[in-house]
Design an enzyme around this catalytic site. Sequence first.
Site, PDB file in Angstrom:
ATOM      1  N   ASP A   7      22.833  52.661 -42.951  1.00 13.78           N
ATOM      2  CA  ASP A   7      21.969  51.303 -41.736  1.00 13.78           C
ATOM      3  C   ASP A   7      20.599  52.270 -41.764  1.00 13.78           C
ATOM      4  OD1 ASP A   7      21.151  50.044 -39.843  1.00 13.78           O
ATOM      5  OD2 ASP A   7      22.173  51.223 -38.012  1.00 13.78           O
ATOM      6  N   ASP A   9      19.056  53.038 -38.125  1.00 15.31           N
ATOM      7  CA  ASP A   9      18.051  53.258 -36.402  1.00 15.31           C
ATOM      8  C   ASP A   9      19.503  53.338 -36.352  1.00 15.31           C
ATOM      9  OD1 ASP A   9      15.706  52.424 -36.953  1.00 15.31           O
ATOM     10  OD2 ASP A   9      16.188  50.420 -36.639  1.00 15.31           O
ATOM     11  N   ASP A 183      25.859  52.459 -37.464  1.00 10.84           N
ATOM     12  CA  ASP A 183      26.189  52.758 -35.452  1.00 10.84           C
ATOM     13  C   ASP A 183      27.103  51.951 -35.477  1.00 10.84           C
ATOM     14  OD1 ASP A 183      23.954  51.774 -33.884  1.00 10.84           O
ATOM     15  OD2 ASP A 183      23.524  51.710 -35.726  1.00 10.84           O
TER      16      ASP A 183
END
Length: 223
Positions: A7, A9, A183
């Site tokens: 991922d 961001d 995250d």
Amino acid sequence: MNIALFDLDHTLLPLDSDYEWGQFLVRIGAVNSVTYAERNAVFYAQYEAGTLDPVEYLEFALGTLASFPGDQLDAWHRQYMQEVIEPAIRPAALNLLKRHREAGDLIAIITATNRFVTAPIARALGVDNLIAAEPELTPDGQITGKLRGVPTSGPGKIVHAQQWLATMDKSLQSFDRSFFYSDSQNDIPLLSVVTDPVATNPNALLKAHAEAHGWPILNLFDD
């Protein structure tokens, strides 16, 4: 050979590139500072809560891009990279990518953010393969404001990852180990189908899920 998916961001970057792009447009006066910033903040809160309608958000973001000619957008994006993204790139993220690269792994970033915002970021991180939300384009390459295909979020990340691998006659099962670093609880679908899920700088919901399932937790941005 293994595969490592990332991922973007709050995983490889200590910020949300899509939200920060919107804030950048507000800061330079490209969009209405009140109405745009308010709507951007609402969408970001929905994303964090896991209630975001990805198509609604993407068509808001892409509709904004469609309001400007491509050369203007490219100039703004170069400024955005210099002012926002490049200062945020941390050695810990680069070292993680380097370890997988040196191991000979197939590496890709897979992000819910659109390709216009993220392609230059992937290049800055040294990652050639990017799976991102695809804006619909006119024949001369201008963004129409519509999304092409399904969003690259939630279960859509599995769909897009498998479609990308199929172009190489591969699947996740083709690899001895498949890593995915994220995250957010929004990525639990893809985290659940790889052999090595890694909760990276996890938010509270993903951290709890990772602890309950015995997934490793990696914090890249402790500073």
